[in-house]
Design an enzyme around this catalytic site. Structure first.
Site, PDB file in Angstrom:
ATOM      1  N   ARG A 173       0.833  -1.209   0.000  1.00  0.00           N
ATOM      2  CA  ARG A 173       0.000   0.000   0.000  1.00  0.00           C
ATOM      3  C   ARG A 173       0.875   1.271   0.000  1.00  0.00           C
ATOM      4  NH1 ARG A 173      -0.480   4.609   2.737  1.00  0.00           N
ATOM      5  NH2 ARG A 173      -0.117   3.485   4.686  1.00  0.00           N
ATOM      6  N   ASP A 174       1.566   1.538   1.081  1.00  0.00           N
ATOM      7  CA  ASP A 174       2.355   2.780   1.169  1.00  0.00           C
ATOM      8  C   ASP A 174       3.492   2.731   0.148  1.00  0.00           C
ATOM      9  OD1 ASP A 174       3.286   5.218   2.128  1.00  0.00           O
ATOM     10  OD2 ASP A 174       3.176   4.643   4.222  1.00  0.00           O
TER      11      ASP A 174
ATOM     12  N   HIS B 287       8.662   7.052   8.365  1.00  0.00           N
ATOM     13  CA  HIS B 287       9.318   7.162   7.064  1.00  0.00           C
ATOM     14  C   HIS B 287      10.768   7.525   7.366  1.00  0.00           C
ATOM     15  CE1 HIS B 287       5.906   6.828   4.179  1.00  0.00           C
ATOM     16  NE2 HIS B 287       5.250   6.946   5.329  1.00  0.00           N
TER      17      HIS B 287
ATOM     18  N   CYS C 239       4.063   9.403   0.430  1.00  0.00           N
ATOM     19  CA  CYS C 239       2.697   9.813   0.109  1.00  0.00           C
ATOM     20  C   CYS C 239       2.769  10.881  -0.967  1.00  0.00           C
ATOM     21  CB  CYS C 239       2.023  10.355   1.371  1.00  0.00           C
ATOM     22  SG  CYS C 239       0.386  11.011   1.062  1.00  0.00           S
TER      23      CYS C 239
ATOM     24  N   ASN D 176       9.206   4.346   3.507  1.00  0.00           N
ATOM     25  CA  ASN D 176       9.010   3.884   4.879  1.00  0.00           C
ATOM     26  C   ASN D 176      10.301   3.265   5.381  1.00  0.00           C
ATOM     27  OD1 ASN D 176       6.208   3.508   3.442  1.00  0.00           O
ATOM     28  ND2 ASN D 176       5.804   3.621   5.631  1.00  0.00           N
TER      29      ASN D 176
ATOM     30  N   HIS E   7       4.698   4.504  12.898  1.00  0.00           N
ATOM     31  CA  HIS E   7       4.827   4.412  11.437  1.00  0.00           C
ATOM     32  C   HIS E   7       5.857   5.457  10.997  1.00  0.00           C
ATOM     33  CE1 HIS E   7       2.685   4.066   7.348  1.00  0.00           C
ATOM     34  NE2 HIS E   7       3.342   5.213   7.209  1.00  0.00           N
TER      35      HIS E   7
HETATM   36  P1  HMG Z   1     -13.181  14.292  -2.771  1.00  0.00           P
HETATM   37  O1  HMG Z   1     -12.881  14.793  -4.151  1.00  0.00           O
HETATM   38  O2  HMG Z   1     -13.434  15.284  -1.705  1.00  0.00           O
HETATM   39  O3  HMG Z   1     -14.361  13.217  -2.731  1.00  0.00           O
HETATM   40  O4  HMG Z   1     -11.971  13.334  -2.352  1.00  0.00           O
HETATM   41  P2  HMG Z   1     -15.752  13.124  -3.383  1.00  0.00           P
HETATM   42  O5  HMG Z   1     -16.597  12.329  -2.464  1.00  0.00           O
HETATM   43  O6  HMG Z   1     -16.236  14.484  -3.825  1.00  0.00           O
HETATM   44  O7  HMG Z   1     -15.499  12.233  -4.688  1.00  0.00           O
HETATM   45  C1  HMG Z   1     -14.712  12.653  -5.790  1.00  0.00           C
HETATM   46  C2  HMG Z   1     -14.655  11.530  -6.812  1.00  0.00           C
HETATM   47  O8  HMG Z   1     -13.997  10.388  -6.261  1.00  0.00           O
HETATM   48  C3  HMG Z   1     -16.037  11.027  -7.234  1.00  0.00           C
HETATM   49  O9  HMG Z   1     -15.896  10.544  -8.560  1.00  0.00           O
HETATM   50  C4  HMG Z   1     -16.276   9.875  -6.317  1.00  0.00           C
HETATM   51  O10 HMG Z   1     -17.174   8.927  -6.832  1.00  0.00           O
HETATM   52  C5  HMG Z   1     -14.895   9.272  -6.208  1.00  0.00           C
HETATM   53  P3  HMG Z   1     -16.320  11.435  -9.850  1.00  0.00           P
HETATM   54  O11 HMG Z   1     -17.766  11.761  -9.607  1.00  0.00           O
HETATM   55  O12 HMG Z   1     -15.436  12.653  -9.810  1.00  0.00           O
HETATM   56  O13 HMG Z   1     -16.035  10.520 -10.993  1.00  0.00           O
HETATM   57  N1  HMG Z   1     -14.683   8.574  -4.946  1.00  0.00           N
HETATM   58  C6  HMG Z   1     -14.277   7.297  -4.851  1.00  0.00           C
HETATM   59  N2  HMG Z   1     -14.002   6.364  -5.778  1.00  0.00           N
HETATM   60  C7  HMG Z   1     -13.610   5.157  -5.321  1.00  0.00           C
HETATM   61  N3  HMG Z   1     -13.446   4.865  -4.014  1.00  0.00           N
HETATM   62  C8  HMG Z   1     -13.716   5.788  -3.065  1.00  0.00           C
HETATM   63  C9  HMG Z   1     -14.150   7.056  -3.466  1.00  0.00           C
HETATM   64  N4  HMG Z   1     -14.487   8.170  -2.794  1.00  0.00           N
HETATM   65  C10 HMG Z   1     -14.806   9.083  -3.705  1.00  0.00           C
HETATM   66  N5  HMG Z   1     -13.558   5.478  -1.770  1.00  0.00           N
HETATM   67  C11 HMG Z   1     -11.206  11.442  -1.122  1.00  0.00           C
HETATM   68  C12 HMG Z   1     -11.936  12.762  -1.069  1.00  0.00           C
HETATM   69  C13 HMG Z   1     -10.948  11.044   0.319  1.00  0.00           C
HETATM   70  C14 HMG Z   1     -12.081  10.395  -1.802  1.00  0.00           C
HETATM   71  C15 HMG Z   1      -9.879  11.599  -1.915  1.00  0.00           C
HETATM   72  O14 HMG Z   1      -9.208  12.746  -1.489  1.00  0.00           O
HETATM   73  C16 HMG Z   1      -8.990  10.405  -1.759  1.00  0.00           C
HETATM   74  O15 HMG Z   1      -9.307   9.326  -2.243  1.00  0.00           O
HETATM   75  N6  HMG Z   1      -7.816  10.572  -1.083  1.00  0.00           N
HETATM   76  C17 HMG Z   1      -6.929   9.474  -0.805  1.00  0.00           C
HETATM   77  C18 HMG Z   1      -5.519   9.960  -0.660  1.00  0.00           C
HETATM   78  C19 HMG Z   1      -4.602   8.837  -0.292  1.00  0.00           C
HETATM   79  O16 HMG Z   1      -4.908   7.670  -0.494  1.00  0.00           O
HETATM   80  N7  HMG Z   1      -3.402   9.193   0.230  1.00  0.00           N
HETATM   81  C20 HMG Z   1      -2.410   8.246   0.584  1.00  0.00           C
HETATM   82  C21 HMG Z   1      -2.737   7.438   1.790  1.00  0.00           C
HETATM   83  S1  HMG Z   1      -2.473   8.297   3.320  1.00  0.00           S
HETATM   84  C22 HMG Z   1      -0.784   8.043   3.666  1.00  0.00           C
HETATM   85  O17 HMG Z   1      -0.061   7.597   2.827  1.00  0.00           O
HETATM   86  C23 HMG Z   1      -0.273   8.325   5.046  1.00  0.00           C
HETATM   87  C24 HMG Z   1      -0.028   7.055   5.884  1.00  0.00           C
HETATM   88  O18 HMG Z   1       0.892   6.190   5.242  1.00  0.00           O
HETATM   89  C25 HMG Z   1       0.493   7.411   7.274  1.00  0.00           C
HETATM   90  C26 HMG Z   1       1.683   8.367   7.245  1.00  0.00           C
HETATM   91  O19 HMG Z   1       2.708   8.065   6.601  1.00  0.00           O
HETATM   92  O20 HMG Z   1       1.562   9.421   7.886  1.00  0.00           O
HETATM   93  C27 HMG Z   1      -1.343   6.266   6.080  1.00  0.00           C
HETATM   94 MG    MG Z   2       3.031   6.393   5.319  1.00  0.00          MG
END
Ligand code: HMG
Ligand code: MG
Length: 319
Positions: free
Chosen positions: A26-27, A221, A252, A261, A219
């Site tokens: 994932r990450d 990095h 990210c 990581n 967690h």
């Molecule tokens: P948004 O634009 O505010 O959401 O995004 P929305 O509800 O308005 O939807 C926008 C579009 O996305 C729509 O499609 C939805 O249907 C679709 P459109 O009408 O434009 O075609 N949609 C989805 N499709 C599939 N699955 C879903 C989904 N939700 C909406 N679940 C949202 C908000 C949260 C969805 C977006 O910003 C997003 O997906 N962000 C994810 C970012 C991400 O994954 N970042 C990396 C992970 S976090 C990380 O790495 C940190 C961590 O490792 C810890 C650390 O290191 O600190 C965990």
């Molecule tokens: Mg991370």
């Protein structure tokens, strides 16, 4: 007092066993330029399962526009070989994500927010409080289905947009997540700025506010090379779950400047050296990283992997 006696007295009591929570699929893969095929992702997860890892974060059910690399996570779940001793969590940002996860047979999810507003807005298009409200029905539904829930707190030691983050900001969001309630909280050093002093500060603030060590995971990095030192500080604090990524891939896309990581191999090598049990085969994690290296066309950045790269040996590790 004789200095050697003083040293002996100061040796800390460390946990006997640690859970290594693997985030490579994932990450690690969310930060690769190219999306890998479902075939490769399945084999990668299967090889990590073979290594005996107790938890493998397989992917995420987020917007495919946000993270195209992990768009086919449902298909990956359908094809991996699940082992009874391994948990297979996935990231879920909202109810749509939970529905997709449940359709894929996911039994453990992770919701994710941050200790800083600006990063959270970039990452999930919501402020911190707004994200907690978004998670409320997700967690409620998950609990009805007996799905385990982890909560991530990103930018716990520093934010790429706001700079230093206070332990009090971490404490606030941790308690909001615990009130949902989530089962476990992973404290994320998203951009790799933490040092052991910061780990002590955050963990002490959490303990002082009533958080128990059993619900915490760390967690890291490894952007600035402090990942292992931070783990050691966490061990001194009694924390027994650490996130890491095979080979040290990761980052990210919404956290500029974040590197990979902490590498799983580096973590296991340290833990084995300290006599701490993980149940994971270091050699087999290296095999998984070698497989992934062929798929991405380069050697991942982990230090242990670099040390054994040109050899058939896994020097110093248990087989
Ligand atoms: P948004 O634009 O505010 O959401 O995004 P929305 O509800 O308005 O939807 C926008 C579009 O996305 C729509 O499609 C939805 O249907 C679709 P459109 O009408 O434009 O075609 N949609 C989805 N499709 C599939 N699955 C879903 C989904 N939700 C909406 N679940 C949202 C908000 C949260 C969805 C977006 O910003 C997003 O997906 N962000 C994810 C970012 C991400 O994954 N970042 C990396 C992970 S976090 C990380 O790495 C940190 C961590 O490792 C810890 C650390 O290191 O600190 C965990
Ligand atoms: Mg991370």
């Amino acid at each position: 007092m004789d200095p050697s006696e003083e040293f002996a007295l100061q040796r800390p009591h460390l946990p006997a066993r640690v859970t290594v929570y693997e985030v490579g699929p994932r990450d690690g893969l969310q930060n690769e330029e190219e999306a890998l095929s479902v075939d490769v992702r399945v084999e990668y997860v299967d090889r990590l399962t073979e290594a005996g890892l107790p938890a493998i974060e397989v992917g995420s059910f987020v917007s495919p526009k946000a993270i195209p690399q992990l768009a086919d996570t449902g298909e990956v779940f359908a094809r991996i070989h699940r082992a009874s001793g391994t948990r297979y969590p996935a990231l879920v940002p909202n109810l749509v994500g939970l529905e997709r996860a449940m359709a894929a047979g996911v039994r453990e999810i992770a919701v994710f927010t941050a200790a800083s507003e600006t990063f959270n807005r970039h990452n999930i298009n919501a402020g911190v409080d707004e994200s907690i409200e978004r998670f409320r029905p997700v967690v409620q539904r998950a609990r009805e289905e007996k799905i385990r829930v982890r909560g991530y707190v990103s930018t716990a030691f520093g934010c790429p947009y706001e700079g230093p983050v206070s332990p009090d900001a971490v404490r606030e969001v941790v308690h909001k997540l615990l009130d949902l309630p989530v089962d476990e909280i992973s404290i994320g050093d998203t951009i790799g700025v933490a040092t052991p002093a910061g780990v002590y500060d955050v963990v002490e603030t959490l303990y002082d506010s009533g958080v128990t060590r059993g619900v915490l995971a760390l967690h890291f990095h490894d952007t600035r090379g402090t990942g292992l030192a931070n783990v050691y500080a966490g061990l001194e604090c009694g924390i027994t779950t650490y996130d890491s990524s095979a080979g040290g891939l990761g980052g990210c896309p919404y956290a500029p400047g974040a590197a990979g990581n902490l590498a799983t191999e580096d973590l296991i090598y340290l833990l084995e050296g300290l006599g701490i049990e993980t149940g994971v085969s270091l050699r087999k994690v290296v095999d998984a990283s070698r497989f992934l290296a062929r798929a991405v066309g380069r050697r991942p950045p982990g230090r242990y992997l670099a040390a054994v790269w040109g050899t058939d040996d896994v020097i110093g590790g248990q087989q």
